[in-house]
Write a protein that holds these residues in place. Structure first.
Motif, mmCIF file in Angstrom:
data_model
loop_
_atom_site.group_PDB
_atom_site.id
_atom_site.type_symbol
_atom_site.label_atom_id
_atom_site.label_comp_id
_atom_site.label_asym_id
_atom_site.label_seq_id
_atom_site.Cartn_x
_atom_site.Cartn_y
_atom_site.Cartn_z
ATOM 1 N N LEU A 176 -4.033 -12.713 -11.282
ATOM 2 C CA LEU A 176 -4.984 -11.684 -11.719
ATOM 3 C C LEU A 176 -4.400 -10.724 -12.755
ATOM 4 C CD1 LEU A 176 -6.609 -10.276 -8.469
ATOM 5 C CD2 LEU A 176 -7.829 -11.130 -10.463
ATOM 6 N N SER A 177 -3.080 -10.740 -12.883
ATOM 7 C CA SER A 177 -2.418 -9.643 -13.594
ATOM 8 C C SER A 177 -2.985 -9.351 -14.984
ATOM 9 C CB SER A 177 -0.914 -9.853 -13.649
ATOM 10 O OG SER A 177 -0.638 -11.094 -14.230
ATOM 11 N N SER A 178 -3.264 -10.392 -15.744
ATOM 12 C CA SER A 178 -3.748 -10.090 -17.097
ATOM 13 C C SER A 178 -5.121 -9.428 -17.042
ATOM 14 C CB SER A 178 -3.764 -11.348 -17.955
ATOM 15 O OG SER A 178 -4.588 -12.297 -17.347
ATOM 16 N N GLU A 179 -5.943 -9.866 -16.075
ATOM 17 C CA GLU A 179 -7.286 -9.252 -15.954
ATOM 18 C C GLU A 179 -7.211 -7.786 -15.543
ATOM 19 O OE1 GLU A 179 -9.750 -11.556 -13.242
ATOM 20 O OE2 GLU A 179 -8.836 -13.344 -14.136
ATOM 21 N N ILE A 180 -6.195 -7.435 -14.763
ATOM 22 C CA ILE A 180 -6.121 -6.048 -14.292
ATOM 23 C C ILE A 180 -5.226 -5.192 -15.182
ATOM 24 C CG2 ILE A 180 -6.692 -6.587 -11.884
ATOM 25 C CD1 ILE A 180 -3.740 -6.575 -11.238
ATOM 26 N N GLY A 181 -4.853 -5.746 -16.316
ATOM 27 C CA GLY A 181 -4.126 -4.959 -17.306
ATOM 28 C C GLY A 181 -2.674 -4.704 -16.962
ATOM 29 N N VAL A 182 -2.074 -5.596 -16.183
ATOM 30 C CA VAL A 182 -0.659 -5.433 -15.853
ATOM 31 C C VAL A 182 0.110 -6.603 -16.463
ATOM 32 C CG1 VAL A 182 1.038 -5.417 -13.982
ATOM 33 C CG2 VAL A 182 -1.136 -4.237 -13.705
ATOM 34 N N LYS A 183 1.035 -6.288 -17.353
ATOM 35 C CA LYS A 183 1.762 -7.369 -18.023
ATOM 36 C C LYS A 183 2.971 -7.829 -17.225
ATOM 37 C CE LYS A 183 1.264 -6.098 -22.796
ATOM 38 N NZ LYS A 183 2.135 -5.344 -23.630
ATOM 39 N N HIS A 184 3.575 -6.888 -16.491
ATOM 40 C CA HIS A 184 4.840 -7.222 -15.838
ATOM 41 C C HIS A 184 4.750 -7.061 -14.326
ATOM 42 C CE1 HIS A 184 6.822 -7.354 -19.739
ATOM 43 N NE2 HIS A 184 6.029 -6.340 -20.035
ATOM 44 N N ILE A 185 5.184 -8.114 -13.654
ATOM 45 C CA ILE A 185 5.191 -8.097 -12.191
ATOM 46 C C ILE A 185 6.589 -8.449 -11.710
ATOM 47 C CG2 ILE A 185 4.322 -9.318 -10.142
ATOM 48 C CD1 ILE A 185 1.736 -9.612 -11.422
ATOM 49 N N ALA A 186 7.018 -7.789 -10.659
ATOM 50 C CA ALA A 186 8.288 -8.162 -10.035
ATOM 51 C C ALA A 186 8.077 -8.068 -8.528
ATOM 52 C CB ALA A 186 9.397 -7.216 -10.482
ATOM 53 N N ALA A 187 8.967 -8.692 -7.780
ATOM 54 C CA ALA A 187 8.813 -8.664 -6.327
ATOM 55 C C ALA A 187 10.012 -8.014 -5.661
ATOM 56 C CB ALA A 187 8.650 -10.092 -5.804
ATOM 57 N N VAL A 188 9.748 -7.468 -4.478
ATOM 58 C CA VAL A 188 10.813 -7.033 -3.586
ATOM 59 C C VAL A 188 10.567 -7.767 -2.278
ATOM 60 C CG1 VAL A 188 11.609 -5.099 -2.169
ATOM 61 C CG2 VAL A 188 11.282 -4.770 -4.623
ATOM 62 N N ILE A 189 11.609 -8.406 -1.772
ATOM 63 C CA ILE A 189 11.456 -9.138 -0.511
ATOM 64 C C ILE A 189 11.879 -8.207 0.615
ATOM 65 C CG2 ILE A 189 12.146 -11.185 0.792
ATOM 66 C CD1 ILE A 189 12.825 -12.494 -1.935
ATOM 67 N N ILE A 206 7.888 -15.002 -10.751
ATOM 68 C CA ILE A 206 7.937 -13.567 -10.430
ATOM 69 C C ILE A 206 9.406 -13.183 -10.181
ATOM 70 C CG2 ILE A 206 7.140 -11.736 -8.865
ATOM 71 C CD1 ILE A 206 4.747 -13.457 -8.150
ATOM 72 N N PRO A 207 10.001 -12.366 -11.069
ATOM 73 C CA PRO A 207 11.397 -11.994 -10.839
ATOM 74 C C PRO A 207 11.559 -11.121 -9.589
ATOM 75 C CG PRO A 207 10.496 -10.823 -12.730
ATOM 76 C CD PRO A 207 9.430 -11.767 -12.276
ATOM 77 N N VAL A 208 12.688 -11.282 -8.935
ATOM 78 C CA VAL A 208 12.926 -10.528 -7.699
ATOM 79 C C VAL A 208 13.893 -9.370 -7.980
ATOM 80 C CG1 VAL A 208 13.837 -10.695 -5.345
ATOM 81 C CG2 VAL A 208 12.522 -12.594 -6.302
ATOM 82 N N LEU A 209 13.459 -8.163 -7.660
ATOM 83 C CA LEU A 209 14.306 -6.986 -7.899
ATOM 84 C C LEU A 209 15.376 -6.839 -6.824
ATOM 85 C CD1 LEU A 209 11.663 -4.248 -8.841
ATOM 86 C CD2 LEU A 209 13.150 -5.497 -10.402
ATOM 87 N N GLY A 210 15.095 -7.383 -5.651
ATOM 88 C CA GLY A 210 16.075 -7.278 -4.574
ATOM 89 C C GLY A 210 15.444 -7.541 -3.221
ATOM 90 N N GLU A 211 16.303 -7.453 -2.219
ATOM 91 C CA GLU A 211 15.854 -7.741 -0.842
ATOM 92 C C GLU A 211 16.195 -6.570 0.066
ATOM 93 O OE1 GLU A 211 18.091 -11.231 0.086
ATOM 94 O OE2 GLU A 211 17.396 -12.170 -1.772
ATOM 95 N N ILE A 212 15.281 -6.279 0.955
ATOM 96 C CA ILE A 212 15.536 -5.214 1.942
ATOM 97 C C ILE A 212 15.676 -5.903 3.300
ATOM 98 C CG2 ILE A 212 14.667 -3.063 2.954
ATOM 99 C CD1 ILE A 212 12.753 -2.842 0.522
ATOM 100 N N PRO A 213 16.785 -5.692 3.990
ATOM 101 C CA PRO A 213 16.927 -6.356 5.296
ATOM 102 C C PRO A 213 16.035 -5.708 6.357
ATOM 103 C CG PRO A 213 18.765 -4.875 4.927
ATOM 104 C CD PRO A 213 17.927 -4.832 3.670
ATOM 105 N N PHE A 214 15.777 -6.445 7.413
ATOM 106 C CA PHE A 214 15.089 -5.838 8.557
ATOM 107 C C PHE A 214 16.046 -4.796 9.135
ATOM 108 C CE2 PHE A 214 13.760 -5.201 12.844
ATOM 109 C CZ PHE A 214 12.381 -5.179 12.732
ATOM 110 N N ASP A 215 15.553 -3.607 9.351
ATOM 111 C CA ASP A 215 16.438 -2.525 9.773
ATOM 112 C C ASP A 215 15.761 -1.654 10.832
ATOM 113 O OD1 ASP A 215 18.095 -0.350 10.014
ATOM 114 O OD2 ASP A 215 18.188 0.124 7.873
ATOM 115 N N GLN A 216 16.355 -1.697 12.004
ATOM 116 C CA GLN A 216 15.820 -0.936 13.141
ATOM 117 C C GLN A 216 15.685 0.562 12.820
ATOM 118 O OE1 GLN A 216 15.538 -3.312 15.634
ATOM 119 N NE2 GLN A 216 14.084 -1.897 16.571
#
Ligand code: ATP
Length: 262
Positions: A176-189, A206-216
């Motif tokens: 959808l990104s081009s339709e919603i006017g967003v050129k750049h997408i990245a992910a965080v896991i 989709i480039p990944v910026l980084g990962e967040i571990p499960f953290d109590q």
């Protein structure tokens, strides 16, 4: 640098945790930060460490009138973050300014039209200082994306947790990104288990910026209504690294935009 990012993803993936923590980190780096809660759950305040969130924009009666001016009239012509935050928002720890959009009126039209239009206009015309950031914590899912609030954002970050539904949301957002006017997408896991998710995101481009571990500790902070950054821990440390990568990415986007203007 001026940074405008929207944070999105399936419900409960960690959008608010990431938005609030990034906002506080950028503010600590000396940025003037405006954090906007566009999620009807309205949890961003606690993730920023703000005890008394501002009244939702949807409750400001004058908005409808201002909205009339918003699409070209006098009011929203180059508003400054301070003016807007002073009038409709609050200032929280580390100086983060915050606005709340409001809950969807399920009994009525089911849309936050005036608040949404206001936000759209605000994001389009907001005058940002040289070192400033706007962070938009978006509503879950993708249905709302058609409202156009994300137009003009530098980057949309999709938070993905290991699981097919969360990846599907990322995939749909990418399409959808081009339709919603967003050129750049990245992910965080988020919440660990990155291996397979990483591969799929790569396939999707989709480039990944980084990962967040499960953290109590995050759950603990949530239970006690404390901001994750005030709690600290592994997840917050991971978000610090993500912020660095984010800055590099935004810088690249900015250079790319400058190149394309030439
Ligand atoms: N890495 C993590 N480890 C442990 N718990 C986490 C992690 N990330 C988020 N959580 C917890 O998951 C819950 C949902 O997180 P959060 O509110 O940030 O998600 P959201 O995507 O904004 O949710 P919603 O769509 O409901 O607004 C919270 O209780 C939060 O503390």
């Amino acid at each position: 640098m001026r940074i405008k990012i929207a944070i999105t993803g399936k419900g409960g993936v960690g959008k608010t945790t990431l938005s609030g923590t990034l906002a506080r980190l950028l503010a600590r780096d000396g940025y003037e930060v405006l954090a906007i809660d566009a999620d009807p759950d309205m949890n961003l305040a606690s993730s920023l460490g703000i005890e008394n969130p501002p009244k939702p924009l949807a409750d400001f009666k004058d908005l409808i009138q201002e909205r009339a001016g918003a699409e070209g009239g006098a009011f929203i012509y180059n508003p400054k973050v301070d003016d807007i935050a002073g009038k409709y928002g609050v200032i929280g720890p580390d100086g983060v300014r915050m606005l709340v959009m409001g809950t969807v009126d399920k009994g009525g039209s089911g849309c936050m039209c005036p608040a949404s239009a206001f936000l759209r206009a605000l994001l389009r015309h907001l005058m940002l200082k040289e070192k400033s950031a706007v962070i938009l914590d978006m509503e879950a899912g993708i249905e709302h994306l058609g409202r156009g609030t994300t137009r003009g954002m530098d980057l949309m970050i999709v938070v993905v947790e290991p699981g097919a539904r969360s990846l599907e949301t990322a995939e749909r957002i990418k399409k959808l990104s081009s339709e919603i006017g967003v050129k750049h997408i990245a992910a965080v896991i988020n919440k660990g288990g990155a291996g397979k998710v990483n591969d799929r995101l790569e396939e999707l481009g989709i480039p990944v910026l980084g990962e967040i571990p499960f953290d109590q500790q995050l759950m603990q902070a949530d239970l006690e209504k404390r901001a994750p950054i005030d709690e600290g821990g592994e997840a917050v440390n991971a978000i610090i690294k993500i912020k660095e990568k984010l800055m590099e990415t935004v810088e690249e986007i900015r250079k790319e935009n400058e190149q394309s203007k030439k």
